[in-house]
Write an enzyme that holds these catalytic residues in place. Structure first.
Site, PDB file in Angstrom:
ATOM      1  N   ASP A 295       0.783  -1.041  -0.048  1.00 37.42           N
ATOM      2  CA  ASP A 295      -0.026  -0.055   0.031  1.00 37.42           C
ATOM      3  C   ASP A 295       0.970   1.227   0.157  1.00 37.42           C
ATOM      4  OD1 ASP A 295      -3.141   0.421   0.793  1.00 37.42           O
ATOM      5  OD2 ASP A 295      -2.091   2.143   1.253  1.00 37.42           O
TER       6      ASP A 295
ATOM      7  N   ASP B 263       2.251   3.832   7.140  1.00 37.82           N
ATOM      8  CA  ASP B 263       1.473   3.865   8.514  1.00 37.82           C
ATOM      9  C   ASP B 263       0.683   2.803   8.841  1.00 37.82           C
ATOM     10  OD1 ASP B 263       3.662   5.598   9.361  1.00 37.82           O
ATOM     11  OD2 ASP B 263       2.285   7.253   9.737  1.00 37.82           O
ATOM     12  N   LYS B 264      -0.203   3.037   7.986  1.00 42.75           N
ATOM     13  CA  LYS B 264      -1.649   2.077   7.898  1.00 42.75           C
ATOM     14  C   LYS B 264      -1.157   0.596   7.581  1.00 42.75           C
ATOM     15  CE  LYS B 264      -6.094   1.192   6.043  1.00 42.75           C
ATOM     16  NZ  LYS B 264      -6.481   0.520   7.374  1.00 42.75           N
TER      17      LYS B 264
ATOM     18  N   ARG C 223     -12.512   4.839  -3.091  1.00 43.69           N
ATOM     19  CA  ARG C 223     -13.683   4.104  -2.574  1.00 43.69           C
ATOM     20  C   ARG C 223     -14.932   4.532  -3.280  1.00 43.69           C
ATOM     21  NH1 ARG C 223     -14.737   4.646   4.020  1.00 43.69           N
ATOM     22  NH2 ARG C 223     -12.763   3.548   4.136  1.00 43.69           N
TER      23      ARG C 223
ATOM     24  N   ARG D 297     -20.344   2.040 -10.826  1.00 41.68           N
ATOM     25  CA  ARG D 297     -18.952   1.746 -10.739  1.00 41.68           C
ATOM     26  C   ARG D 297     -18.187   2.154 -11.861  1.00 41.68           C
ATOM     27  NH1 ARG D 297     -22.352  -2.869  -9.015  1.00 41.68           N
ATOM     28  NH2 ARG D 297     -21.551  -3.794  -6.993  1.00 41.68           N
TER      29      ARG D 297
ATOM     30  N   ASN E  11     -13.156  -1.681  -8.559  1.00 40.86           N
ATOM     31  CA  ASN E  11     -14.139  -1.314  -9.276  1.00 40.86           C
ATOM     32  C   ASN E  11     -13.760  -0.047 -10.391  1.00 40.86           C
ATOM     33  OD1 ASN E  11     -16.219  -3.467  -9.334  1.00 40.86           O
ATOM     34  ND2 ASN E  11     -16.368  -2.457  -7.029  1.00 40.86           N
TER      35      ASN E  11
ATOM     36  N   ASP F  73     -22.106 -11.044  -6.841  1.00 40.79           N
ATOM     37  CA  ASP F  73     -23.469 -10.879  -7.261  1.00 40.79           C
ATOM     38  C   ASP F  73     -24.217 -12.190  -7.319  1.00 40.79           C
ATOM     39  OD1 ASP F  73     -23.196  -8.025  -9.034  1.00 40.79           O
ATOM     40  OD2 ASP F  73     -21.561  -9.164  -8.545  1.00 40.79           O
TER      41      ASP F  73
ATOM     42  N   ARG G 156     -25.079 -13.351  -3.777  1.00 40.94           N
ATOM     43  CA  ARG G 156     -26.209 -12.617  -3.515  1.00 40.94           C
ATOM     44  C   ARG G 156     -27.618 -13.245  -4.286  1.00 40.94           C
ATOM     45  NH1 ARG G 156     -22.818  -7.357  -4.286  1.00 40.94           N
ATOM     46  NH2 ARG G 156     -22.047  -6.952  -2.156  1.00 40.94           N
TER      47      ARG G 156
ATOM     48  N   HIS H 193     -20.241  -6.407 -13.943  1.00 36.82           N
ATOM     49  CA  HIS H 193     -20.466  -6.548 -12.527  1.00 36.82           C
ATOM     50  C   HIS H 193     -20.882  -5.003 -12.182  1.00 36.82           C
ATOM     51  CE1 HIS H 193     -19.958  -6.506  -8.228  1.00 36.82           C
ATOM     52  NE2 HIS H 193     -19.175  -5.685  -8.256  1.00 36.82           N
TER      53      HIS H 193
ATOM     54  N   THR I 202     -18.333  -1.991   1.565  1.00 37.23           N
ATOM     55  CA  THR I 202     -18.512  -3.307   1.495  1.00 37.23           C
ATOM     56  C   THR I 202     -17.373  -4.168   1.876  1.00 37.23           C
ATOM     57  OG1 THR I 202     -17.949  -3.763  -0.860  1.00 37.23           O
ATOM     58  CG2 THR I 202     -20.474  -3.398  -0.239  1.00 37.23           C
TER      59      THR I 202
END
Length: 350
Positions: free
Chosen positions: A69, A73-74, A116, A123, A155, A183, A186, A210, A265
């Site tokens: 990444d 730090d994260k 995000r 999308r 996405n 999908d 679901r 998608h 999500t």
């Protein structure tokens, strides 16, 4: 940044005490060269990336897990958090670095990095915000792991999978997107809920994009091996097409609803991607609706486009596409979904 020390350098001056801690047995042979060491790299340690990493760890899918990444730090914090759970997890070496060299020798590279998705945002609208990122990600992964399989989750996944294919120069069987695997899960859940059965006994696919132009394959739905719609027709049991359309709409809106409620999500896509990783790395040859190079299928020959079709997965990636029967209307909708994606791709200049 490297992983926190988990070596055996606990002796004076960092002396390696592993050889003292264990005494070797006699007449041994070196490790078998046929024993595979499985390495997975995850790019992006946001909510989705970490849900995938956590699920990979708990399902014991890798001997080594590398995290990458831009937020050092994260990244280090997430790495340490996972390492501190070592006593409760299968043994996996966890690495993290902002440098893509950490991914060298990966069997599978999973890309989740990206902006995000905002509440109510299509999308496809994410494309311009994510496209530039891939120019820095994909070539680096291909450089350090030239034999890897790329699994794109960011996405809009279908278009970005196409981008990854072009940037990597990999054969199409080694580049895929998570597509409509979630999908379809679901979809199976909603059908199972309507019929009061276990979702694992429902076989049903969402294919195509998608996103908003996805296609529900109602004609091939079965429960316990029984084709649902043909059974209802034989038994002269009435059903309303509006009900079917409502279920499909619920599938399409599911991610938007979750994002609207919790902001993102994570868990469902984590399990979905882990299922793909298992099928690939353990050569399960299971069929998943994922984003693959779709030219030549179901009458679409208008260009190179990635969209979801029921594909068989194994150790070499995409082994083939299942010859699922589509009605004329379903095939028409699928071609329209392909054209929607092709139109967007035409604006990329790749």
């Amino acid at each position: 940044m490297q992983k926190s020390s988990s070596s055996s350098s606990l002796g004076p001056g960092g002396l390696d005490i592993a050889q003292s801690f264990f005494r070797p047995i006699q007449k041994t042979a070196p490790p078998s060269p046929t024993k595979r060491h499985t390495k997975i790299s995850v790019v992006g340690v946001g909510n989705v990336g970490m849900a995938i990493a956590q699920t990979i760890l708990t399902q014991d899918l890798a001997d080594e897990l590398a995290l990458v990444d831009v937020n050092s730090d994260k990244l280090r914090g997430e790495m340490l958090d996972l390492q501190h759970a070592a006593a409760f997890l299968p043994r996996t070496k966890i690495l993290a670095d902002v440098d893509y060299a950490i991914t060298a020798g990966s069997d599978l590279c999973i890309v989740t990095a990206g902006a995000r998705q905002k509440s109510g945002e299509s999308r496809l609208n994410l494309l311009q915000r994510n496209l530039a990122l891939f120019s820095g990600i994909v070539p680096a992964l291909a450089k350090y792991s030239p034999e890897t399989i790329l699994l794109i989750v960011s996405n809009p996944v279908d278009v970005l999978t196409y981008v990854a294919w072009k940037l990597s120069g990999f054969p199409s069987n080694r580049v895929m997107g998570s597509g409509t695997n979630l999908d379809s899960s679901r979809f199976r859940f909603l059908i199972a809920d309507h019929l009061d059965v276990n979702a694992q006994d429902v076989q049903a696919y969402i294919v195509g994009e998608h996103g908003d132009s996805s296609v529900a394959l109602w004609s091939s739905i079965s429960v316990g091996g029984v084709p649902v719609l043909s059974f209802l027709e034989r038994q002269q049991i009435a059903y309303e097409k509006e009900t079917l359309a409502k279920i499909h709409k619920e599938v399409v809106q599911s991610a938007y609803e979750v994002i609207g409620l919790k902001g993102y999500t994570s868990w469902a896509i984590g399990y979905s991607v882990a299922s793909l990783a298992r099928s690939i790395l353990r050569d399960q040859r299971r069929i998943h609706p994922i984003s693959v190079l779709a030219g030549g299928f179901y009458g679409f020959n208008e260009g190179e486009v990635f969209l979801s079709l029921p594909a068989q997965l194994g150790r070499s990636g995409v082994l083939g596409v299942a010859n699922v029967h589509l009605t004329d209307e379903e095939a028409r909708q699928l071609r329209e979904s392909a054209r929607t994606l092709l139109e967007v791709q035409g604006q990329l200049g790749i």
